[in-house]
Design a protein around this motif. Structure first.
Motif, PDB file in Angstrom:
ATOM      1  N   GLU A  97     -49.380  52.071 -34.843  1.00  0.00           N
ATOM      2  CA  GLU A  97     -48.626  51.001 -35.523  1.00  0.00           C
ATOM      3  C   GLU A  97     -47.489  51.596 -36.343  1.00  0.00           C
ATOM      4  OE1 GLU A  97     -51.268  47.437 -37.048  1.00  0.00           O
ATOM      5  OE2 GLU A  97     -52.375  49.340 -37.224  1.00  0.00           O
ATOM      6  N   LEU A  98     -47.775  52.681 -37.049  1.00  0.00           N
ATOM      7  CA  LEU A  98     -46.753  53.343 -37.854  1.00  0.00           C
ATOM      8  C   LEU A  98     -45.622  53.849 -36.970  1.00  0.00           C
ATOM      9  CD1 LEU A  98     -45.811  54.408 -40.626  1.00  0.00           C
ATOM     10  CD2 LEU A  98     -47.079  56.507 -40.108  1.00  0.00           C
ATOM     11  N   ALA A  99     -45.958  54.420 -35.827  1.00  0.00           N
ATOM     12  CA  ALA A  99     -44.937  54.953 -34.922  1.00  0.00           C
ATOM     13  C   ALA A  99     -44.086  53.830 -34.323  1.00  0.00           C
ATOM     14  CB  ALA A  99     -45.600  55.760 -33.803  1.00  0.00           C
ATOM     15  N   LYS A 100     -44.717  52.707 -33.993  1.00  0.00           N
ATOM     16  CA  LYS A 100     -43.989  51.593 -33.371  1.00  0.00           C
ATOM     17  C   LYS A 100     -43.081  50.867 -34.348  1.00  0.00           C
ATOM     18  CE  LYS A 100     -47.620  50.598 -30.036  1.00  0.00           C
ATOM     19  NZ  LYS A 100     -48.735  49.693 -29.742  1.00  0.00           N
ATOM     20  N   ASN A 101     -43.551  50.672 -35.576  1.00  0.00           N
ATOM     21  CA  ASN A 101     -42.787  49.859 -36.511  1.00  0.00           C
ATOM     22  C   ASN A 101     -43.006  50.336 -37.952  1.00  0.00           C
ATOM     23  OD1 ASN A 101     -41.280  47.891 -37.725  1.00  0.00           O
ATOM     24  ND2 ASN A 101     -42.245  46.188 -36.638  1.00  0.00           N
ATOM     25  N   PRO A 102     -42.435  51.472 -38.299  1.00  0.00           N
ATOM     26  CA  PRO A 102     -42.658  52.008 -39.644  1.00  0.00           C
ATOM     27  C   PRO A 102     -42.158  51.079 -40.749  1.00  0.00           C
ATOM     28  CG  PRO A 102     -40.973  53.275 -38.492  1.00  0.00           C
ATOM     29  CD  PRO A 102     -41.571  52.338 -37.503  1.00  0.00           C
ATOM     30  N   GLU A 103     -41.059  50.371 -40.494  1.00  0.00           N
ATOM     31  CA  GLU A 103     -40.523  49.468 -41.515  1.00  0.00           C
ATOM     32  C   GLU A 103     -41.519  48.372 -41.862  1.00  0.00           C
ATOM     33  OE1 GLU A 103     -38.818  50.088 -38.604  1.00  0.00           O
ATOM     34  OE2 GLU A 103     -37.412  51.560 -39.401  1.00  0.00           O
ATOM     35  N   ALA A 104     -42.168  47.795 -40.844  1.00  0.00           N
ATOM     36  CA  ALA A 104     -43.143  46.731 -41.085  1.00  0.00           C
ATOM     37  C   ALA A 104     -44.353  47.259 -41.844  1.00  0.00           C
ATOM     38  CB  ALA A 104     -43.582  46.100 -39.764  1.00  0.00           C
ATOM     39  N   VAL A 105     -44.785  48.464 -41.517  1.00  0.00           N
ATOM     40  CA  VAL A 105     -45.920  49.071 -42.217  1.00  0.00           C
ATOM     41  C   VAL A 105     -45.565  49.275 -43.691  1.00  0.00           C
ATOM     42  CG1 VAL A 105     -47.332  51.163 -42.425  1.00  0.00           C
ATOM     43  CG2 VAL A 105     -46.920  50.142 -40.172  1.00  0.00           C
ATOM     44  N   LEU A 106     -44.391  49.816 -43.954  1.00  0.00           N
ATOM     45  CA  LEU A 106     -43.974  50.055 -45.333  1.00  0.00           C
ATOM     46  C   LEU A 106     -43.788  48.743 -46.098  1.00  0.00           C
ATOM     47  CD1 LEU A 106     -41.514  53.018 -44.759  1.00  0.00           C
ATOM     48  CD2 LEU A 106     -43.788  53.114 -45.800  1.00  0.00           C
ATOM     49  N   GLU A 107     -43.255  47.728 -45.442  1.00  0.00           N
ATOM     50  CA  GLU A 107     -43.112  46.415 -46.078  1.00  0.00           C
ATOM     51  C   GLU A 107     -44.478  45.850 -46.457  1.00  0.00           C
ATOM     52  OE1 GLU A 107     -40.836  43.900 -43.447  1.00  0.00           O
ATOM     53  OE2 GLU A 107     -39.072  45.188 -43.611  1.00  0.00           O
ATOM     54  N   THR A 108     -45.456  46.010 -45.586  1.00  0.00           N
ATOM     55  CA  THR A 108     -46.809  45.517 -45.858  1.00  0.00           C
ATOM     56  C   THR A 108     -47.421  46.269 -47.033  1.00  0.00           C
ATOM     57  OG1 THR A 108     -47.117  44.867 -43.555  1.00  0.00           O
ATOM     58  CG2 THR A 108     -49.111  45.136 -44.886  1.00  0.00           C
ATOM     59  N   ILE A 109     -47.288  47.576 -47.038  1.00  0.00           N
ATOM     60  CA  ILE A 109     -47.824  48.378 -48.146  1.00  0.00           C
ATOM     61  C   ILE A 109     -47.173  47.951 -49.457  1.00  0.00           C
ATOM     62  CG2 ILE A 109     -47.947  50.703 -49.148  1.00  0.00           C
ATOM     63  CD1 ILE A 109     -48.130  51.750 -46.206  1.00  0.00           C
ATOM     64  N   LEU A 110     -45.851  47.789 -49.464  1.00  0.00           N
ATOM     65  CA  LEU A 110     -45.139  47.394 -50.671  1.00  0.00           C
ATOM     66  C   LEU A 110     -45.584  46.009 -51.143  1.00  0.00           C
ATOM     67  CD1 LEU A 110     -43.028  48.009 -52.811  1.00  0.00           C
ATOM     68  CD2 LEU A 110     -41.282  47.124 -51.230  1.00  0.00           C
ATOM     69  N   ARG A 111     -45.731  45.065 -50.216  1.00  0.00           N
ATOM     70  CA  ARG A 111     -46.165  43.714 -50.578  1.00  0.00           C
ATOM     71  C   ARG A 111     -47.567  43.733 -51.173  1.00  0.00           C
ATOM     72  NH1 ARG A 111     -49.299  40.654 -47.908  1.00  0.00           N
ATOM     73  NH2 ARG A 111     -48.906  41.610 -45.892  1.00  0.00           N
ATOM     74  N   LEU A 112     -48.493  44.450 -50.520  1.00  0.00           N
ATOM     75  CA  LEU A 112     -49.862  44.541 -51.029  1.00  0.00           C
ATOM     76  C   LEU A 112     -49.886  45.175 -52.420  1.00  0.00           C
ATOM     77  CD1 LEU A 112     -51.739  45.729 -47.822  1.00  0.00           C
ATOM     78  CD2 LEU A 112     -51.989  43.513 -48.951  1.00  0.00           C
ATOM     79  N   ALA A 113     -49.133  46.242 -52.594  1.00  0.00           N
ATOM     80  CA  ALA A 113     -49.118  46.940 -53.887  1.00  0.00           C
ATOM     81  C   ALA A 113     -48.542  46.046 -54.979  1.00  0.00           C
ATOM     82  CB  ALA A 113     -48.320  48.241 -53.769  1.00  0.00           C
ATOM     83  N   ARG A 114     -47.431  45.397 -54.689  1.00  0.00           N
ATOM     84  CA  ARG A 114     -46.820  44.524 -55.702  1.00  0.00           C
ATOM     85  C   ARG A 114     -47.744  43.357 -56.054  1.00  0.00           C
ATOM     86  NH1 ARG A 114     -40.517  44.565 -53.770  1.00  0.00           N
ATOM     87  NH2 ARG A 114     -39.956  46.450 -54.910  1.00  0.00           N
ATOM     88  N   ASP A 115     -48.401  42.784 -55.042  1.00  0.00           N
ATOM     89  CA  ASP A 115     -49.347  41.692 -55.299  1.00  0.00           C
ATOM     90  C   ASP A 115     -50.471  42.162 -56.221  1.00  0.00           C
ATOM     91  OD1 ASP A 115     -47.821  40.060 -53.685  1.00  0.00           O
ATOM     92  OD2 ASP A 115     -49.255  40.012 -52.018  1.00  0.00           O
ATOM     93  N   ARG A 116     -50.979  43.357 -55.965  1.00  0.00           N
ATOM     94  CA  ARG A 116     -52.076  43.893 -56.785  1.00  0.00           C
ATOM     95  C   ARG A 116     -51.611  44.179 -58.214  1.00  0.00           C
ATOM     96  NH1 ARG A 116     -57.367  44.154 -55.324  1.00  0.00           N
ATOM     97  NH2 ARG A 116     -57.491  46.125 -56.396  1.00  0.00           N
ATOM     98  N   VAL A 117     -50.422  44.721 -58.365  1.00  0.00           N
ATOM     99  CA  VAL A 117     -49.888  44.997 -59.700  1.00  0.00           C
ATOM    100  C   VAL A 117     -49.690  43.678 -60.448  1.00  0.00           C
ATOM    101  CG1 VAL A 117     -47.867  45.855 -60.964  1.00  0.00           C
ATOM    102  CG2 VAL A 117     -48.861  47.220 -59.112  1.00  0.00           C
ATOM    103  N   ASP A 118     -49.145  42.667 -59.762  1.00  0.00           N
ATOM    104  CA  ASP A 118     -48.946  41.353 -60.396  1.00  0.00           C
ATOM    105  C   ASP A 118     -50.273  40.738 -60.816  1.00  0.00           C
ATOM    106  OD1 ASP A 118     -46.230  41.632 -60.021  1.00  0.00           O
ATOM    107  OD2 ASP A 118     -46.136  40.285 -58.288  1.00  0.00           O
TER     108      ASP A 118
END
Length: 127
Positions: A97-118
């Motif tokens: 998944e990371l190899a196919k679409n690294p941008e989507a993986v990073l967007e998901t990680i960022l969204r999850l992290a921001r949601d948790r911080v909020d």
């Protein structure tokens, strides 16, 4: 007990030295607060486990799974339950998944992290 901690520390160091190419790709995007200003650690000890990537502010664990994990679904699920019982969120992503679409993986990680911080900020405000 100290002996067990020493083993985990040595194991984490070994894993950092011997990272896989996909781990290197993901680490280069997460390190030095490159993703949304969030601090990630790699090969970090959490209880009896060493997790691939950990963001303390978000209580978020990112596990990068290779084909090795194909036969380990039950063990990984049990490990995830144990980590989640400690108040952590586990996000698993495959190397393909990371190899196919690294941008989507990073967007998901960022969204999850921001949601948790909020969520954590809201909980603090309630107290």
């Amino acid at each position: 007990m100290a002996r067990q901690e020493q083993y985990k520390t040595e194991r984490a160091r070994s894993l950092r030295r011997e990272q896989s190419p996909p781990e290197g790709v993901l680490w280069s995007a997460l390190r030095n607060r490159r993703l949304g200003g969030l601090k990630f650690r790699r090969q970090h000890s959490v209880g009896p486990f060493v997790v691939d990537f950990y963001c303390a502010d978000a209580h978020l664990i990112v596990e990068l799974d290779s084909s090795y994990h194909d036969g380990r679904r039950a063990q990984d699920a049990a490990r995830d339950r144990e980590l989640e019982s400690r108040g952590l969120r586990v996000f698993r992503v495959t190397a393909s998944e990371l190899a196919k679409n690294p941008e989507a993986v990073l967007e998901t990680i960022l969204r999850l992290a921001r949601d948790r911080v909020d969520e954590a900020k809201k909980d603090e405000e309630k107290e």
